[in-house]
Design a protein around this motif. Structure first.
Motif, PDB file in Angstrom:
ATOM      1  N   SER A  52      12.161   2.931   5.244  1.00  0.00           N
ATOM      2  CA  SER A  52      12.322   4.367   5.472  1.00  0.00           C
ATOM      3  C   SER A  52      11.009   5.135   5.429  1.00  0.00           C
ATOM      4  O   SER A  52      10.839   6.120   6.146  1.00  0.00           O
ATOM      5  N   PHE A  53      10.074   4.710   4.592  1.00  0.00           N
ATOM      6  CA  PHE A  53       8.828   5.459   4.444  1.00  0.00           C
ATOM      7  C   PHE A  53       7.716   4.965   5.377  1.00  0.00           C
ATOM      8  O   PHE A  53       6.786   5.718   5.661  1.00  0.00           O
ATOM      9  N   TYR A  54       7.796   3.727   5.804  1.00  0.00           N
ATOM     10  CA  TYR A  54       6.790   3.218   6.734  1.00  0.00           C
ATOM     11  C   TYR A  54       7.274   3.479   8.160  1.00  0.00           C
ATOM     12  O   TYR A  54       8.159   2.785   8.670  1.00  0.00           O
ATOM     13  N   LYS A  55       6.711   4.498   8.783  1.00  0.00           N
ATOM     14  CA  LYS A  55       7.111   4.918  10.127  1.00  0.00           C
ATOM     15  C   LYS A  55       5.883   4.871  11.035  1.00  0.00           C
ATOM     16  O   LYS A  55       5.296   5.909  11.364  1.00  0.00           O
ATOM     17  N   PRO A  56       5.460   3.688  11.413  1.00  0.00           N
ATOM     18  CA  PRO A  56       4.195   3.557  12.125  1.00  0.00           C
ATOM     19  C   PRO A  56       4.236   4.124  13.546  1.00  0.00           C
ATOM     20  O   PRO A  56       5.253   4.070  14.231  1.00  0.00           O
ATOM     21  N   THR A  57       3.095   4.657  13.946  1.00  0.00           N
ATOM     22  CA  THR A  57       2.866   5.064  15.323  1.00  0.00           C
ATOM     23  C   THR A  57       1.598   4.369  15.798  1.00  0.00           C
ATOM     24  O   THR A  57       0.896   3.732  15.016  1.00  0.00           O
ATOM     25  N   GLU A  58       1.295   4.508  17.072  1.00  0.00           N
ATOM     26  CA  GLU A  58       0.076   3.890  17.580  1.00  0.00           C
ATOM     27  C   GLU A  58      -1.161   4.431  16.862  1.00  0.00           C
ATOM     28  O   GLU A  58      -2.130   3.720  16.647  1.00  0.00           O
ATOM     29  N   ALA A  59      -1.110   5.698  16.478  1.00  0.00           N
ATOM     30  CA  ALA A  59      -2.266   6.311  15.819  1.00  0.00           C
ATOM     31  C   ALA A  59      -2.257   6.106  14.303  1.00  0.00           C
ATOM     32  O   ALA A  59      -3.314   6.046  13.680  1.00  0.00           O
ATOM     33  N   ARG A  60      -1.080   6.000  13.712  1.00  0.00           N
ATOM     34  CA  ARG A  60      -0.963   5.913  12.249  1.00  0.00           C
ATOM     35  C   ARG A  60      -0.010   4.768  11.912  1.00  0.00           C
ATOM     36  O   ARG A  60       1.202   4.942  11.830  1.00  0.00           O
ATOM     37  N   HIS A  61      -0.592   3.584  11.716  1.00  0.00           N
ATOM     38  CA  HIS A  61       0.249   2.408  11.504  1.00  0.00           C
ATOM     39  C   HIS A  61      -0.242   1.529  10.351  1.00  0.00           C
ATOM     40  O   HIS A  61       0.334   0.464  10.096  1.00  0.00           O
ATOM     41  N   LYS A  62      -1.248   1.963   9.620  1.00  0.00           N
ATOM     42  CA  LYS A  62      -1.844   1.089   8.606  1.00  0.00           C
ATOM     43  C   LYS A  62      -1.203   1.289   7.233  1.00  0.00           C
ATOM     44  O   LYS A  62      -0.704   2.361   6.910  1.00  0.00           O
ATOM     45  N   ILE A  63      -1.260   0.227   6.442  1.00  0.00           N
ATOM     46  CA  ILE A  63      -0.841   0.259   5.040  1.00  0.00           C
ATOM     47  C   ILE A  63      -2.054  -0.120   4.204  1.00  0.00           C
ATOM     48  O   ILE A  63      -2.701  -1.135   4.451  1.00  0.00           O
ATOM     49  N   LEU A  64      -2.356   0.706   3.205  1.00  0.00           N
ATOM     50  CA  LEU A  64      -3.474   0.447   2.296  1.00  0.00           C
ATOM     51  C   LEU A  64      -2.944  -0.127   1.001  1.00  0.00           C
ATOM     52  O   LEU A  64      -2.078   0.462   0.355  1.00  0.00           O
ATOM     53  N   LEU A  65      -3.443  -1.300   0.624  1.00  0.00           N
ATOM     54  CA  LEU A  65      -3.086  -1.893  -0.662  1.00  0.00           C
ATOM     55  C   LEU A  65      -4.262  -2.713  -1.186  1.00  0.00           C
ATOM     56  O   LEU A  65      -5.246  -2.927  -0.475  1.00  0.00           O
ATOM     57  N   GLU A  66      -4.141  -3.150  -2.452  1.00  0.00           N
ATOM     58  CA  GLU A  66      -5.225  -3.939  -3.040  1.00  0.00           C
ATOM     59  C   GLU A  66      -5.294  -5.308  -2.365  1.00  0.00           C
ATOM     60  O   GLU A  66      -4.269  -5.863  -1.983  1.00  0.00           O
ATOM     61  N   ASP A  67      -6.487  -5.832  -2.289  1.00  0.00           N
ATOM     62  CA  ASP A  67      -6.665  -7.164  -1.724  1.00  0.00           C
ATOM     63  C   ASP A  67      -5.911  -8.210  -2.534  1.00  0.00           C
ATOM     64  O   ASP A  67      -5.384  -9.171  -1.987  1.00  0.00           O
ATOM     65  N   LYS A  68      -5.864  -8.029  -3.860  1.00  0.00           N
ATOM     66  CA  LYS A  68      -5.182  -9.004  -4.711  1.00  0.00           C
ATOM     67  C   LYS A  68      -3.946  -8.380  -5.362  1.00  0.00           C
ATOM     68  O   LYS A  68      -3.675  -8.554  -6.544  1.00  0.00           O
ATOM     69  N   ALA A  69      -3.184  -7.653  -4.544  1.00  0.00           N
ATOM     70  CA  ALA A  69      -1.893  -7.178  -5.027  1.00  0.00           C
ATOM     71  C   ALA A  69      -0.995  -8.378  -5.299  1.00  0.00           C
ATOM     72  O   ALA A  69      -1.270  -9.503  -4.858  1.00  0.00           O
ATOM     73  N   PHE A  70       0.094  -8.155  -6.021  1.00  0.00           N
ATOM     74  CA  PHE A  70       1.014  -9.252  -6.302  1.00  0.00           C
ATOM     75  C   PHE A  70       1.511  -9.841  -4.981  1.00  0.00           C
ATOM     76  O   PHE A  70       1.728  -9.112  -4.014  1.00  0.00           O
ATOM     77  N   PRO A  71       1.688 -11.170  -4.897  1.00  0.00           N
ATOM     78  CA  PRO A  71       2.074 -11.781  -3.620  1.00  0.00           C
ATOM     79  C   PRO A  71       3.248 -11.112  -2.919  1.00  0.00           C
ATOM     80  O   PRO A  71       3.220 -10.933  -1.696  1.00  0.00           O
ATOM     81  N   SER A  72       4.292 -10.731  -3.661  1.00  0.00           N
ATOM     82  CA  SER A  72       5.446 -10.098  -3.004  1.00  0.00           C
ATOM     83  C   SER A  72       5.063  -8.816  -2.278  1.00  0.00           C
ATOM     84  O   SER A  72       5.620  -8.508  -1.218  1.00  0.00           O
ATOM     85  N   ASP A  73       4.124  -8.057  -2.838  1.00  0.00           N
ATOM     86  CA  ASP A  73       3.687  -6.834  -2.164  1.00  0.00           C
ATOM     87  C   ASP A  73       3.010  -7.166  -0.839  1.00  0.00           C
ATOM     88  O   ASP A  73       3.223  -6.494   0.178  1.00  0.00           O
ATOM     89  N   HIS A  74       2.184  -8.198  -0.853  1.00  0.00           N
ATOM     90  CA  HIS A  74       1.536  -8.637   0.391  1.00  0.00           C
ATOM     91  C   HIS A  74       2.583  -9.078   1.413  1.00  0.00           C
ATOM     92  O   HIS A  74       2.556  -8.666   2.575  1.00  0.00           O
ATOM     93  N   TYR A  75       3.508  -9.925   0.971  1.00  0.00           N
ATOM     94  CA  TYR A  75       4.497 -10.459   1.900  1.00  0.00           C
ATOM     95  C   TYR A  75       5.379  -9.345   2.461  1.00  0.00           C
ATOM     96  O   TYR A  75       5.710  -9.346   3.657  1.00  0.00           O
ATOM     97  N   ALA A  76       5.755  -8.402   1.603  1.00  0.00           N
ATOM     98  CA  ALA A  76       6.584  -7.288   2.064  1.00  0.00           C
ATOM     99  C   ALA A  76       5.830  -6.457   3.089  1.00  0.00           C
ATOM    100  O   ALA A  76       6.382  -6.098   4.143  1.00  0.00           O
ATOM    101  N   ALA A  77       4.574  -6.132   2.786  1.00  0.00           N
ATOM    102  CA  ALA A  77       3.786  -5.318   3.708  1.00  0.00           C
ATOM    103  C   ALA A  77       3.576  -6.044   5.037  1.00  0.00           C
ATOM    104  O   ALA A  77       3.707  -5.455   6.119  1.00  0.00           O
TER     105      ALA A  77
END
Length: 464
Positions: free
Chosen positions: A145-170
């Protein structure tokens, strides 16, 4: 103890008062006797050393309580869990289906009855919190619901070493919308030679790339380093650039003082089996700020998102509950509600602010003793030493200290386990040690330091 003293000053003052060295066990005993929250320990069951499989009874007294410093991974069992579970099993055996609407925790809305308690732990309004599912399920539901990407705004910012589930979900959310992770994920790393992220660097990335960022999604507390992020400042910066801001609070909920509502966080999720002590696989939490209750809708809907007043009319016309309540899919198991209720009732005996005050001193005491005994000494190159990865600033950490060592970490971990110490190891090279203010004592910390010394010697000897 004066809460305005830093831990080192507090320990020095107590040792002067008692006429002993700052490292004496008498200091720990004094701090325990002065601890206004010491009664909370009696609400939990502590394992005995003899019941822990790796323990070596030739090294320790098996009848003693273990040194349990792993609440960052799995909290201890509250004593009331067994009573509450047995009550519901008894009700099921006697009432059958009538248990859905009868008894002290009717199954059809049992989780709703504890959401106010959960909300107080994370600094939210009760209507902004739902107790449901597991952490990663909730993260996916919220990101849909909150990730609504467009061609201009499609990026997600997170830590490089976030917990694996966060990486996989993103990663999977990005792919689901037709983008590729290599282009749509910004993975923020510490500066070269540093181990934790600087807030100024996070803010700079948001400022520089915010126009292309759809969602800023950070941990509340970084699982590996133990760093507590400045969630309020990150949220404000993200909003200024038009980003949604959410947090995985798995290691922050029940650990740090959170103010999800006041900080204007858009969404958050967390598990409850770490610092909130609900047992492995316990019910997770989700938060959606009330400002979104009529504008953000769930992408996936289920029966439990329907208004309770008309839910059982079964007309297949969705009357969606506003806000986070509309994200519910199914009823939750009463067997999972029981342990979570038991733990949240313990939290309700105090406040997160009081727990945090104790935590600052408890973890600071651990840091003080580690630095005293195990700081690297250039004059003694063969002496084992400990390096603290977690920020030294108490405002940038919760109760966890992540430690690396001059000896092989796996060998050291094994030696600690033999001596009845319960902590955890995370690859590639860290032990996480978390004195939890709900049930850990200053004496636990002092005992750990003693066991650490023995383990370091044994590990160092075996590696030479």
């Amino acid at each position: 103890m004066d809460q305005f003293l830093n831990p080192s000053e507090a320990v020095q003052r107590v040792s002067a008062l008692l006429g002993c060295t700052p490292t004496s066990a008498r200091v720990a005993d004094y701090l325990d006797r002065k601890d206004e929250l010491r009664f909370l320990r009696e609400e939990f069951l502590l394992p005995k050393i003899k019941d822990l499989p790796p323990s070596d009874m030739s090294l320790v007294d098996g009848d003693k309580d273990c040194i349990y410093l792993v609440g960052n991974s799995l909290g201890l069992q509250p004593k009331k869990v067994r009573k509450y579970v047995e009550e519901e099993l008894e009700k099921w055996s006697k009432m059958g289906v009538h248990g859905h609407t009868e008894g002290s925790r009717p199954w059809a809305w049992a989780e709703n009855n504890i959401e106010e308690l959960m909300a107080s732990v994370v600094g939210a309004k009760a209507e902004e919190v739902a107790v449901m599912n597991g952490l990663t399920v909730n993260l996916h539901l919220l990101m849909l619901s909150f990730y609504k990407p467009t061609e201009a705004r499609h990026k997600i910012l997170l830590e490089d070493k976030a917990f694996p589930s966060d990486h996989y979900a993103a990663q999977s959310q990005v792919r689901l919308r037709g983008f590729v992770p290599e282009e749509s994920l910004i993975l923020l790393k510490p500066r070269p030679g540093e181990e934790t992220l600087r807030t100024e660097d996070i803010l700079q990335v948001i400022e520089n790339e915010g126009d292309s960022i759809a969602v800023v999604m950070f941990s509340g507390v970084q699982y590996y380093t133990g760093q507590l992020f400045d969630m309020a400042t990150i949220t404000e910066a993200g909003h200024k650039k038009g980003c949604y801001v959410g947090f995985d609070c798995a290691h922050a909920a029940g650990n740090a003082v959170l103010q999800l509502h006041d900080w204007d966080v858009d969404f958050a999720c967390w598990c409850s089996y770490k610092y909130i002590n609900s047992g492995a696989g316990g019910l997770a939490g989700a938060f959606v700020h009330e400002k979104h209750k009529h504008t953000i809708k769930p992408a996936l809907m289920g029966w439990w998102g329907h208004d309770l007043k008309t839910r059982f009319e079964m007309n297949n016309v969705m009357e969606l509950q506003p806000g986070v309540s509309g994200f519910r899919l199914s009823n939750q198991s009463f067997l999972l509600v029981c342990p979570l209720q038991a733990s949240l009732e313990v939290f309700n005996m105090t406040s997160m602010e009081a727990l945090r005050r104790k935590s600052l001193l408890l973890t600071g005491y651990l840091e003080f003793l580690i630095q005293h005994f195990y700081t690297r000494d250039a004059r003694r190159p063969h002496k084992p030493y400990v390096h603290i990865v977690t920020p030294s600033d108490p405002q940038q950490r919760g109760c966890q200290l992540s430690l690396s060592f001059s000896v092989p970490v796996k060998r050291l971990f094994q030696e600690l386990e033999k001596r009845g110490v319960v902590c955890d190891m995370r690859e590639p090279s860290v032990l996480r040690v978390a004195p939890v203010p709900l049930y850990n004592t200053f004496t636990d910390v002092h005992r750990f330091i003693q066991m650490l010394g023995e383990a370091l010697k044994a590990a160092n000897h075996s590696s030479t």
